[in-house]
Design an enzyme around this catalytic site. Sequence first.
Site, PDB file in Angstrom:
ATOM      1  N   ARG A   1       1.046  -0.572  18.086  1.00  0.00           N
ATOM      2  CA  ARG A   1       0.143  -0.099  17.038  1.00  0.00           C
ATOM      3  C   ARG A   1      -1.307  -0.409  17.383  1.00  0.00           C
ATOM      4  O   ARG A   1      -1.629  -1.524  17.787  1.00  0.00           O
ATOM      5  CB  ARG A   1       0.503  -0.790  15.724  1.00  0.00           C
ATOM      6  CG  ARG A   1      -0.472  -0.502  14.622  1.00  0.00           C
ATOM      7  CD  ARG A   1      -0.233  -1.416  13.454  1.00  0.00           C
ATOM      8  NE  ARG A   1      -0.576  -2.786  13.764  1.00  0.00           N
ATOM      9  CZ  ARG A   1      -1.264  -3.590  12.951  1.00  0.00           C
ATOM     10  NH1 ARG A   1      -1.667  -3.157  11.778  1.00  0.00           N
ATOM     11  NH2 ARG A   1      -1.521  -4.831  13.293  1.00  0.00           N
TER      12      ARG A   1
ATOM     13  N   LEU B   1      -2.413   0.157   7.654  1.00  0.00           N
ATOM     14  CA  LEU B   1      -2.739   0.429   6.245  1.00  0.00           C
ATOM     15  C   LEU B   1      -2.948   1.928   6.080  1.00  0.00           C
ATOM     16  O   LEU B   1      -2.517   2.543   5.109  1.00  0.00           O
ATOM     17  CB  LEU B   1      -3.998  -0.335   5.830  1.00  0.00           C
ATOM     18  CG  LEU B   1      -3.858  -1.856   5.686  1.00  0.00           C
ATOM     19  CD1 LEU B   1      -5.225  -2.506   5.484  1.00  0.00           C
ATOM     20  CD2 LEU B   1      -2.940  -2.231   4.524  1.00  0.00           C
TER      21      LEU B   1
ATOM     22  N   HIS C   1       3.842 -10.033  14.385  1.00  0.00           N
ATOM     23  CA  HIS C   1       2.863  -9.519  13.434  1.00  0.00           C
ATOM     24  C   HIS C   1       3.249  -8.180  12.828  1.00  0.00           C
ATOM     25  O   HIS C   1       3.119  -7.979  11.632  1.00  0.00           O
ATOM     26  CB  HIS C   1       1.527  -9.392  14.160  1.00  0.00           C
ATOM     27  CG  HIS C   1       0.380  -8.985  13.296  1.00  0.00           C
ATOM     28  ND1 HIS C   1       0.017  -9.671  12.154  1.00  0.00           N
ATOM     29  CD2 HIS C   1      -0.502  -7.955  13.403  1.00  0.00           C
ATOM     30  CE1 HIS C   1      -1.033  -9.080  11.599  1.00  0.00           C
ATOM     31  NE2 HIS C   1      -1.352  -8.037  12.327  1.00  0.00           N
TER      32      HIS C   1
ATOM     33  N   VAL D   1       0.829  -1.210   0.000  1.00  0.00           N
ATOM     34  CA  VAL D   1       0.000   0.000   0.000  1.00  0.00           C
ATOM     35  C   VAL D   1       0.864   1.260   0.000  1.00  0.00           C
ATOM     36  O   VAL D   1       0.543   2.246  -0.682  1.00  0.00           O
ATOM     37  CB  VAL D   1      -0.979  -0.010   1.209  1.00  0.00           C
ATOM     38  CG1 VAL D   1      -0.249  -0.016   2.550  1.00  0.00           C
ATOM     39  CG2 VAL D   1      -1.942   1.173   1.162  1.00  0.00           C
TER      40      VAL D   1
ATOM     41  N   GLY E   1      -8.543  -7.492   8.607  1.00  0.00           N
ATOM     42  CA  GLY E   1      -9.535  -6.725   9.366  1.00  0.00           C
ATOM     43  C   GLY E   1     -10.008  -5.477   8.660  1.00  0.00           C
ATOM     44  O   GLY E   1     -11.206  -5.257   8.473  1.00  0.00           O
ATOM     45  N   GLY E   2      -9.081  -4.623   8.252  1.00  0.00           N
ATOM     46  CA  GLY E   2      -9.492  -3.436   7.532  1.00  0.00           C
ATOM     47  C   GLY E   2      -8.598  -2.246   7.768  1.00  0.00           C
ATOM     48  O   GLY E   2      -7.449  -2.377   8.182  1.00  0.00           O
TER      49      GLY E   2
ATOM     50  N   GLU F   1     -12.347  -3.146  16.276  1.00  0.00           N
ATOM     51  CA  GLU F   1     -11.226  -4.027  16.600  1.00  0.00           C
ATOM     52  C   GLU F   1     -10.662  -3.581  17.946  1.00  0.00           C
ATOM     53  O   GLU F   1     -11.063  -2.545  18.484  1.00  0.00           O
ATOM     54  CB  GLU F   1     -10.143  -3.970  15.521  1.00  0.00           C
ATOM     55  CG  GLU F   1     -10.552  -4.670  14.239  1.00  0.00           C
ATOM     56  CD  GLU F   1      -9.393  -4.829  13.272  1.00  0.00           C
ATOM     57  OE1 GLU F   1      -9.126  -5.962  12.891  1.00  0.00           O
ATOM     58  OE2 GLU F   1      -8.771  -3.832  12.911  1.00  0.00           O
TER      59      GLU F   1
ATOM     60  N   ARG G   1      -1.416  -7.475   0.942  1.00  0.00           N
ATOM     61  CA  ARG G   1      -2.386  -8.425   0.401  1.00  0.00           C
ATOM     62  C   ARG G   1      -3.020  -9.290   1.501  1.00  0.00           C
ATOM     63  O   ARG G   1      -4.141  -9.772   1.358  1.00  0.00           O
ATOM     64  CB  ARG G   1      -1.665  -9.321  -0.614  1.00  0.00           C
ATOM     65  CG  ARG G   1      -2.413 -10.580  -0.991  1.00  0.00           C
ATOM     66  CD  ARG G   1      -1.926 -11.094  -2.309  1.00  0.00           C
ATOM     67  NE  ARG G   1      -0.617 -11.725  -2.254  1.00  0.00           N
ATOM     68  CZ  ARG G   1      -0.420 -13.027  -2.084  1.00  0.00           C
ATOM     69  NH1 ARG G   1      -1.445 -13.837  -1.881  1.00  0.00           N
ATOM     70  NH2 ARG G   1       0.790 -13.537  -2.099  1.00  0.00           N
TER      71      ARG G   1
HETATM   72  C1  LIG Z   1      -1.769 -11.335   8.016  1.00  0.00           C
HETATM   73  C2  LIG Z   1      -1.742  -9.847   8.197  1.00  0.00           C
HETATM   74  C3  LIG Z   1      -2.926  -9.176   8.476  1.00  0.00           C
HETATM   75  C4  LIG Z   1      -2.920  -7.793   8.639  1.00  0.00           C
HETATM   76  N1  LIG Z   1      -4.097  -7.135   8.847  1.00  0.00           N
HETATM   77  C5  LIG Z   1      -4.101  -5.774   8.884  1.00  0.00           C
HETATM   78  C6  LIG Z   1      -5.324  -5.050   8.951  1.00  0.00           C
HETATM   79  O1  LIG Z   1      -6.402  -5.624   8.964  1.00  0.00           O
HETATM   80  N2  LIG Z   1      -5.252  -3.688   8.989  1.00  0.00           N
HETATM   81  C7  LIG Z   1      -4.069  -3.007   8.963  1.00  0.00           C
HETATM   82  O2  LIG Z   1      -4.068  -1.775   8.997  1.00  0.00           O
HETATM   83  N3  LIG Z   1      -2.900  -3.691   8.886  1.00  0.00           N
HETATM   84  C8  LIG Z   1      -2.899  -5.033   8.829  1.00  0.00           C
HETATM   85  N4  LIG Z   1      -1.715  -5.700   8.724  1.00  0.00           N
HETATM   86  C9  LIG Z   1      -0.474  -4.929   8.611  1.00  0.00           C
HETATM   87  C10 LIG Z   1      -0.417  -4.317   7.228  1.00  0.00           C
HETATM   88  O3  LIG Z   1      -0.887  -5.252   6.287  1.00  0.00           O
HETATM   89  C11 LIG Z   1       0.995  -3.923   6.877  1.00  0.00           C
HETATM   90  O4  LIG Z   1       1.579  -3.186   7.912  1.00  0.00           O
HETATM   91  C12 LIG Z   1       1.002  -3.081   5.619  1.00  0.00           C
HETATM   92  O5  LIG Z   1       0.325  -3.750   4.586  1.00  0.00           O
HETATM   93  C13 LIG Z   1       2.419  -2.775   5.214  1.00  0.00           C
HETATM   94  O6  LIG Z   1       2.382  -2.167   3.958  1.00  0.00           O
HETATM   95  P1  LIG Z   1       3.731  -1.741   3.294  1.00  0.00           P
HETATM   96  O7  LIG Z   1       3.384  -1.145   1.982  1.00  0.00           O
HETATM   97  O8  LIG Z   1       4.532  -0.942   4.239  1.00  0.00           O
HETATM   98  O9  LIG Z   1       4.530  -3.111   3.119  1.00  0.00           O
HETATM   99  P2  LIG Z   1       4.155  -4.494   2.365  1.00  0.00           P
HETATM  100  O10 LIG Z   1       2.761  -4.551   1.921  1.00  0.00           O
HETATM  101  O11 LIG Z   1       4.653  -5.587   3.240  1.00  0.00           O
HETATM  102  O12 LIG Z   1       5.053  -4.398   1.089  1.00  0.00           O
HETATM  103  C14 LIG Z   1       6.464  -4.424   1.196  1.00  0.00           C
HETATM  104  C15 LIG Z   1       7.007  -4.551  -0.189  1.00  0.00           C
HETATM  105  O13 LIG Z   1       8.420  -4.387  -0.176  1.00  0.00           O
HETATM  106  C16 LIG Z   1       9.000  -5.409  -0.986  1.00  0.00           C
HETATM  107  N5  LIG Z   1      10.379  -5.587  -0.535  1.00  0.00           N
HETATM  108  C17 LIG Z   1      10.822  -5.927   0.701  1.00  0.00           C
HETATM  109  N6  LIG Z   1      12.175  -5.968   0.693  1.00  0.00           N
HETATM  110  C18 LIG Z   1      12.578  -5.651  -0.545  1.00  0.00           C
HETATM  111  C19 LIG Z   1      13.844  -5.541  -1.179  1.00  0.00           C
HETATM  112  N7  LIG Z   1      14.999  -5.762  -0.535  1.00  0.00           N
HETATM  113  N8  LIG Z   1      13.888  -5.216  -2.487  1.00  0.00           N
HETATM  114  C20 LIG Z   1      12.744  -5.001  -3.190  1.00  0.00           C
HETATM  115  N9  LIG Z   1      11.519  -5.094  -2.645  1.00  0.00           N
HETATM  116  C21 LIG Z   1      11.445  -5.402  -1.340  1.00  0.00           C
HETATM  117  C22 LIG Z   1       8.086  -6.586  -0.785  1.00  0.00           C
HETATM  118  O14 LIG Z   1       8.263  -7.563  -1.762  1.00  0.00           O
HETATM  119  C23 LIG Z   1       6.742  -5.890  -0.835  1.00  0.00           C
HETATM  120  O15 LIG Z   1       6.353  -5.631  -2.158  1.00  0.00           O
HETATM  121  C24 LIG Z   1      -1.698  -7.077   8.558  1.00  0.00           C
HETATM  122  C25 LIG Z   1      -0.522  -7.761   8.286  1.00  0.00           C
HETATM  123  C26 LIG Z   1      -0.532  -9.132   8.104  1.00  0.00           C
HETATM  124  C27 LIG Z   1       0.744  -9.823   7.792  1.00  0.00           C
END
Ligand SMILES: Cc1cc2nc3c(=O)[nH]c(=O)nc-3n(C[C@H](O)[C@H](O)[C@H](O)COP(=O)(O)OP(=O)(O)OC[C@H]3O[C@@H](n4cnc5c(N)ncnc54)[C@H](O)[C@@H]3O)c2cc1C
Length: 555
Positions: free
Chosen positions: A391, A397, A356, A25, A59-60, A125, A55
């Site tokens: 958190r 998100l 988590h 995101v 929860g949301g 939540e 992905r």
């Molecule tokens: C099972 C689960 C359920 C969750 N439920 C919720 C929820 O309901 N609500 C909420 O707010 N949060 C939730 N979270 C937390 C939330 O999903 C994450 O904190 C958030 O999606 C993180 O987004 P991001 O864009 O920072 O990272 P991510 O979505 O993790 O993306 C990180 C990206 O960086 C890339 N990457 C990593 N290292 C490298 C590298 N060295 N070189 C190139 N690319 C790299 C990865 O491949 C990926 O594309 C949940 C997390 C999990 C695991």
Amino acid sequence: MSYRLTAPVPGWTTTTDVVVVGSGVAGLTVALNVRKAGLRAMVVTKAMLDDGSTRWAQGGIAAALGDGDTPEQHLDDTLVAGAGLCDEEAVRTLVTEGPDAVHRLIGTGAAFDQDADGAILLTREGGHHRRRIAHAGGDATGAEISRALVAAVRSDPGIELIEHALVLDLLTDADGRAAGLTLHVMGEGQRDGVGAIRARAVVLATGGMGQVFSATTNPAVSTGDGVALALRAGAEVTDLEFVQFHPTVLWLGPDAEGQQPLVSEAVRGEGAYLVDGAGVRFMAGQHELAELAPRDIVAKAITRQMQLQGAEHMYLDGRHFGAEMWEQRFPTILASCRSHGIDPVTGLIPVAPAAHYASGGVRTDLTGRTTVPGLYACGEVACTGVHGANRLASNSLLEGLVFAERIAADLAERHRAGDLPERSVDVAAARSARTAPLLAPETRAEIQRLMSRGAGVLRSAASMAATAEGLAALGREAGTHLDEGKPADPRVETWEAANLHLVATALVAAAVLREETRGCHWREDFPERDDAHWLRHVVTVLGSDGAPEASAGRP
Ligand SMILES: Cc1cc2nc3c(=O)[nH]c(=O)nc-3n(C[C@H](O)[C@H](O)[C@H](O)COP(=O)(O)OP(=O)(O)OC[C@H]3O[C@@H](n4cnc5c(N)ncnc54)[C@H](O)[C@@H]3O)c2cc1C
């Protein structure tokens, strides 16, 4: 002095305006928004575009969208969860800009669940005193957000996407400003192997570091690469000790390792409760919100019961929902449980806490700037100050969304003001940075075991000393192999192992220093919160010997 991973000399170079590392995101929102300022963006991602945590979010996304709810109330709940260490200005920014950011996300194509009149459905939540969690596809919020953002970036010809590309290290110009990065592309054609991308600015959006522990909800790509890269580049990281352990992760047996299925807090939000093996509820009386207490309280209560009863897990009881509600409201969780032989409609769900969410990360200001000029960070890799010691559920998100937009706005403003020039970097000269030995791929599992054993939900000086010594021994072993002329070869598995090792070592250094219990950092030997000494952040940088040094920093 900066460090870099051992890697071959870049064999190819390309150029863009803003290079974004990660396609969750946070990263995709940055890319879409810098495009609006007329800047070219390149998104580099380790696996497929949708392979991060985003992905998996169930929860949301939290925002004051409901009748009677206000950003102020969202702020209050966030500050309580953060246990005294939130940056109030950062939280205020999050909660006031959040509702509009969610509407812009809907404008990008994300479809949230609605009632018959088209109003967004909101759930509750842990730690939230109101229904303020917007969800999609019942419990498939992250998948929908990811789908919408991926579709949007794919349809923008000004955004170049490089998948299966592991980013290694930051490149800086002669003034020490971020000027690009090195990466390894697992592909074919012109951009294969190690290369370099030159850029005016670099944005880290690499997500979390759950893979430093044996059991985690995080996908395999969450190896803390962004934090490791930032440390090697000389950036400050903060609050690493605050790892949130999700209380209700499906328990799959004592030897289960890697990513484990989550049973979202929204299941408790809709009325499921926790029971022990004898069917006795144990959350009532522990907190006014019982099962909906903040996550650290619930995780600790479960862990305490497990210890008291010598049990490997507790149970979640949602049988009273009935089949229809399970199928409509929680189809993903239902399918996941059933695929492991557990039917929540008729039986109890075995659950235990697992790593988590990383509340800490690369320290940024409110525009996402890190302490290295030209290097930005957002999403889970960043520490904006929003989460403090813990958190609040579904704030992550939202944080990714809001602060990604702020980074794009800052870049746009700098571009307009002529403060975002092309940077020149001598890729070969950048190789003069010192290197640390790589670790063998097998050390990944050993790092995870050491961390779960000594630096997990329960921590003490003794348990962490054992973990620190184990990690140091792995580092020494890698050094010995190097001295003997048998170093681990540079490849994805060894780079990731080196990143995990660095991040784990930094996390333990921070957790050892914080001699109190606060938020999701639970010290058995210092069971009380100690505001007199610890109403401050732990800041970690790499020392002159390349080892992480943690110190008690700003209040
Ligand atoms: C099972 C689960 C359920 C969750 N439920 C919720 C929820 O309901 N609500 C909420 O707010 N949060 C939730 N979270 C937390 C939330 O999903 C994450 O904190 C958030 O999606 C993180 O987004 P991001 O864009 O920072 O990272 P991510 O979505 O993790 O993306 C990180 C990206 O960086 C890339 N990457 C990593 N290292 C490298 C590298 N060295 N070189 C190139 N690319 C790299 C990865 O491949 C990926 O594309 C949940 C997390 C999990 C695991």
